[in-house]
Design a protein around this motif. Structure first.
Motif, PDB file in Angstrom:
ATOM      1  N   SER A 139       0.839  -1.197   0.000  1.00 48.19           N
ATOM      2  CA  SER A 139       0.000   0.000   0.000  1.00 48.19           C
ATOM      3  C   SER A 139       0.872   1.245   0.000  1.00 48.19           C
ATOM      4  O   SER A 139       2.089   1.168  -0.174  1.00 48.19           O
ATOM      5  N   GLY A 140       0.217   2.391   0.201  1.00 50.76           N
ATOM      6  CA  GLY A 140       0.961   3.640   0.235  1.00 50.76           C
ATOM      7  C   GLY A 140       1.818   3.753   1.488  1.00 50.76           C
ATOM      8  O   GLY A 140       2.836   4.442   1.497  1.00 50.76           O
ATOM      9  N   GLY A 141       1.410   3.091   2.543  1.00 52.05           N
ATOM     10  CA  GLY A 141       2.139   3.211   3.804  1.00 52.05           C
ATOM     11  C   GLY A 141       2.903   1.967   4.210  1.00 52.05           C
ATOM     12  O   GLY A 141       3.751   2.032   5.107  1.00 52.05           O
ATOM     13  N   HIS A 142       2.610   0.827   3.590  1.00 51.09           N
ATOM     14  CA  HIS A 142       3.198  -0.435   4.068  1.00 51.09           C
ATOM     15  C   HIS A 142       3.549  -1.393   2.941  1.00 51.09           C
ATOM     16  O   HIS A 142       2.894  -1.395   1.896  1.00 51.09           O
ATOM     17  N   PHE A 169       6.094   4.672  -5.688  1.00 58.57           N
ATOM     18  CA  PHE A 169       5.331   5.069  -6.880  1.00 58.57           C
ATOM     19  C   PHE A 169       4.962   6.552  -6.790  1.00 58.57           C
ATOM     20  O   PHE A 169       5.106   7.299  -7.755  1.00 58.57           O
ATOM     21  N   ASP A 170       4.463   6.962  -5.623  1.00 58.07           N
ATOM     22  CA  ASP A 170       4.021   8.351  -5.470  1.00 58.07           C
ATOM     23  C   ASP A 170       5.187   9.338  -5.593  1.00 58.07           C
ATOM     24  O   ASP A 170       5.068  10.392  -6.205  1.00 58.07           O
ATOM     25  N   LYS A 171       6.343   8.973  -4.999  1.00 60.26           N
ATOM     26  CA  LYS A 171       7.495   9.893  -5.028  1.00 60.26           C
ATOM     27  C   LYS A 171       8.095   9.985  -6.427  1.00 60.26           C
ATOM     28  O   LYS A 171       8.480  11.066  -6.869  1.00 60.26           O
ATOM     29  N   GLY A 182       0.411   8.661  -7.432  1.00 61.05           N
ATOM     30  CA  GLY A 182       1.225   8.402  -8.615  1.00 61.05           C
ATOM     31  C   GLY A 182       1.073   7.019  -9.217  1.00 61.05           C
ATOM     32  O   GLY A 182       1.339   6.837 -10.413  1.00 61.05           O
ATOM     33  N   GLY A 183       0.680   6.040  -8.386  1.00 62.22           N
ATOM     34  CA  GLY A 183       0.623   4.657  -8.864  1.00 62.22           C
ATOM     35  C   GLY A 183      -0.188   4.467 -10.141  1.00 62.22           C
ATOM     36  O   GLY A 183       0.321   3.927 -11.128  1.00 62.22           O
ATOM     37  N   PRO A 184      -1.446   4.933 -10.149  1.00 60.36           N
ATOM     38  CA  PRO A 184      -2.258   4.723 -11.355  1.00 60.36           C
ATOM     39  C   PRO A 184      -1.665   5.398 -12.597  1.00 60.36           C
ATOM     40  O   PRO A 184      -1.715   4.850 -13.686  1.00 60.36           O
ATOM     41  N   ILE A 186       1.566   6.037 -13.215  1.00 59.32           N
ATOM     42  CA  ILE A 186       2.754   5.295 -13.665  1.00 59.32           C
ATOM     43  C   ILE A 186       2.319   4.005 -14.360  1.00 59.32           C
ATOM     44  O   ILE A 186       2.842   3.647 -15.419  1.00 59.32           O
ATOM     45  N   ASP A 187       1.350   3.332 -13.790  1.00 55.78           N
ATOM     46  CA  ASP A 187       0.812   2.095 -14.366  1.00 55.78           C
ATOM     47  C   ASP A 187       0.350   2.365 -15.809  1.00 55.78           C
ATOM     48  O   ASP A 187       0.672   1.615 -16.748  1.00 55.78           O
ATOM     49  N   ARG A 188      -0.368   3.467 -15.993  1.00 56.32           N
ATOM     50  CA  ARG A 188      -0.918   3.799 -17.307  1.00 56.32           C
ATOM     51  C   ARG A 188       0.180   4.137 -18.318  1.00 56.32           C
ATOM     52  O   ARG A 188       0.229   3.578 -19.409  1.00 56.32           O
ATOM     53  N   THR A 300      -7.706  -0.073  -2.566  1.00 57.10           N
ATOM     54  CA  THR A 300      -7.367   1.180  -1.891  1.00 57.10           C
ATOM     55  C   THR A 300      -8.247   1.287  -0.644  1.00 57.10           C
ATOM     56  O   THR A 300      -9.166   0.492  -0.455  1.00 57.10           O
ATOM     57  N   ASP A 301      -7.941   2.263   0.196  1.00 53.39           N
ATOM     58  CA  ASP A 301      -8.584   2.309   1.509  1.00 53.39           C
ATOM     59  C   ASP A 301     -10.110   2.362   1.404  1.00 53.39           C
ATOM     60  O   ASP A 301     -10.662   3.103   0.586  1.00 53.39           O
ATOM     61  N   ASN A 302     -10.739   1.571   2.238  1.00 49.02           N
ATOM     62  CA  ASN A 302     -12.204   1.448   2.213  1.00 49.02           C
ATOM     63  C   ASN A 302     -12.658   0.926   3.567  1.00 49.02           C
ATOM     64  O   ASN A 302     -11.836   0.430   4.358  1.00 49.02           O
TER      65      ASN A 302
HETATM   66  O1  KG4 Z   1      -3.938   1.003   0.287  1.00 49.77           O
HETATM   67  P1  KG4 Z   1      -3.892   2.439  -0.051  1.00 49.77           P
HETATM   68  O2  KG4 Z   1      -5.172   3.138  -0.397  1.00 49.77           O
HETATM   69  O3  KG4 Z   1      -3.247   3.314   1.047  1.00 49.77           O
HETATM   70  C1  KG4 Z   1      -2.599   2.967   2.216  1.00 49.77           C
HETATM   71  O4  KG4 Z   1      -3.198   2.322   3.098  1.00 49.77           O
HETATM   72  O5  KG4 Z   1      -1.423   3.355   2.284  1.00 49.77           O
HETATM   73  O6  KG4 Z   1      -2.876   2.564  -1.253  1.00 49.77           O
HETATM   74  C2  KG4 Z   1      -2.604   3.760  -1.899  1.00 49.77           C
HETATM   75  C3  KG4 Z   1      -1.357   3.556  -2.754  1.00 49.77           C
HETATM   76  C4  KG4 Z   1      -0.819   4.841  -3.347  1.00 49.77           C
HETATM   77  O7  KG4 Z   1       0.557   4.907  -3.049  1.00 49.77           O
HETATM   78  C5  KG4 Z   1      -1.072   4.656  -4.840  1.00 49.77           C
HETATM   79  O8  KG4 Z   1      -0.108   5.323  -5.643  1.00 49.77           O
HETATM   80  C6  KG4 Z   1      -0.986   3.159  -5.000  1.00 49.77           C
HETATM   81  O9  KG4 Z   1      -1.648   2.664  -3.853  1.00 49.77           O
HETATM   82  N1  KG4 Z   1      -1.636   2.668  -6.215  1.00 49.77           N
HETATM   83  C7  KG4 Z   1      -0.969   2.055  -7.214  1.00 49.77           C
HETATM   84  C8  KG4 Z   1      -1.928   1.771  -8.234  1.00 49.77           C
HETATM   85  N2  KG4 Z   1      -3.142   2.221  -7.796  1.00 49.77           N
HETATM   86  C9  KG4 Z   1      -2.951   2.757  -6.559  1.00 49.77           C
HETATM   87  N3  KG4 Z   1       0.315   1.733  -7.341  1.00 49.77           N
HETATM   88  C10 KG4 Z   1       0.706   1.138  -8.477  1.00 49.77           C
HETATM   89  N4  KG4 Z   1      -0.127   0.851  -9.502  1.00 49.77           N
HETATM   90  C11 KG4 Z   1      -1.448   1.150  -9.428  1.00 49.77           C
HETATM   91  N5  KG4 Z   1      -2.267   0.853 -10.444  1.00 49.77           N
END
Ligand code: KG4
Ligand code: ZN
Length: 338
Positions: A139-142, A169-171, A182-184, A186-188, A300-302
């Motif tokens: 995830s974004g944090g872990h 990914f975000d940085k 940034g993840g989505p 970069i993926d695209r 993603t977070d939900n």
């Molecule tokens: O799980 P999440 O919502 O947040 C945390 O609990 O940290 O994950 C968010 C992270 C972000 O860093 C975002 O850039 C990444 O997930 N993310 C992706 C993609 N979609 C979201 N990273 C790579 N490829 C993706 N398609």
């Protein structure tokens, strides 16, 4: 026969304001997520105080929407849960305070759920049994590899020693002038790029353990910047993504081998990454293990994942003291010692 308990969960650990209502462990009655991403995008990342103020502003409506959609009255809810951590302290306080107050006011059980456990169990959403498996949370944090022995029984096998995969990914997206998160993006962009164009470091790939490091790759991209032209962006994205995915796949396969697990459960925002999904799905066929991915809405977070984990706690008779504090850091309590 009594119907299964209705549990309302709220999630406010970062920049998503979310609520979900679950019946037993199997039936999601309604869920809503309001992202604050466009607000934080202007800052290039999540600003804690802005996040908590927005949670406070929105949480009531989000809960209302869920109850209305499920055609359920507040006093028809049997238990209340919230994410207790890890996350941003001021943001966690909003959801925790709301769930505690509702539980106290209506004299219902209260449950604090670990956000990582929410992610970890999300690939099993709807199931009453959690099978022995290996969890990869990205995830974004872990970034964690976890041995799952059943609901509530986890062993930490590996983790990032610096940046999380999503953070990388975000940085890198920020360095390239792309949007947040940034993840989505970069993926695209990576789909049009050459993953072999730039040779980026595979941090700790050969370290002999199950830990990760992603800060070196971000620094390597920074050093590339002065000699890049705008037309190179897709190649940088593809090369960066391939390096991150390479390490994630290698360590995951190692963990599967070492732990003897035959089921892999992949979760967290980065598990939406198309290249990671493809590489792991291919490896699963090749190596003969089952790869389960969280449904896209649960990556993603939900709050649905928080409700699901809480429903498992409730079913096992584990409830929490409403006096319980938030836990902003990921401590050892989620994991028994390996
Ligand atoms: O799980 P999440 O919502 O947040 C945390 O609990 O940290 O994950 C968010 C992270 C972000 O860093 C975002 O850039 C990444 O997930 N993310 C992706 C993609 N979609 C979201 N990273 C790579 N490829 C993706 N398609
Ligand atoms: Zn998360």
């Amino acid at each position: 026969m009594n119907s299964p308990p209705l549990l309302l969960a709220v999630e406010t650990s970062c920049d998503e304001t979310a609520a979900a209502l679950i019946e037993g462990t199997a039936r999601l009655r309604a869920a809503a997520v309001e992202t604050q991403a466009p607000i934080h995008a202007a800052f290039g990342g999540v600003v804690p105080e802005v996040a908590s103020r927005n949670h406070l502003h929105r949480i009531r409506q989000v809960v209302r929407r869920v109850l209305d959609e499920a055609d359920c009255r507040l006093d028809g809810v049997d238990a209340f849960a919230a994410t207790g951590g890890p996350g941003l302290a001021s943001a966690l306080l909003v959801g925790m305070s709301l769930a505690k107050s509702l539980a106290l006011g209506l004299r219902r059980p209260f449950l604090a759920v670990n956000h990582i456990e929410g992610h970890l169990l999300s690939p099993f959403f709807g199931r009453a049994d959690i099978p022995p498996s290996l969890g990869l949370v990205v995830s974004g944090g872990h970034t964690l590899l976890v041995g799952i022995d059943g609901a509530g029984r986890y062993r930490l096998l590996g983790r990032t020693l610096d940046d999380a995969a999503g953070e990388a990914f975000d940085k890198v997206a920020k360095l390239l002038g792309l949007g947040y998160p940034g993840g989505p993006e970069i993926d695209r962009l990576a789909r049009e790029g050459d993953p072999d164009r730039f040779d980026l470091p595979r941090g700790m790939a050969g370290s002999g353990d199950l830990d990760f490091s992603f800060s070196g790759i971000k620094t390597a991209v920074r050093y590339l910047l002065p000699r890049l032209r705008p037309a190179d962006a897709a190649d940088v994205c593809a090369s960066f993504q391939e390096a991150v995915v390479d390490v994630l796949v290698r360590k995951t396969l190692r963990a599967l081998r070492e732990s003897g697990r035959r089921t892999l459960a992949v979760s967290g925002g980065v598990s939406l990454n198309s290249r990671l999904r493809r590489r792991l799905a291919e490896a699963a066929v090749h190596e003969g293990f089952d790869a389960l991915f969280a449904a896209p809405a649960l990556c993603t977070d939900n709050a649905a994942m928080i409700a699901f984990a809480a429903a498992h706690h409730l079913a096992a008779g584990r409830v929490d003291d409403p006096g319980r504090d938030i836990q902003p850091q990921l401590g050892p309590e989620l994991f028994s010692v390996a």
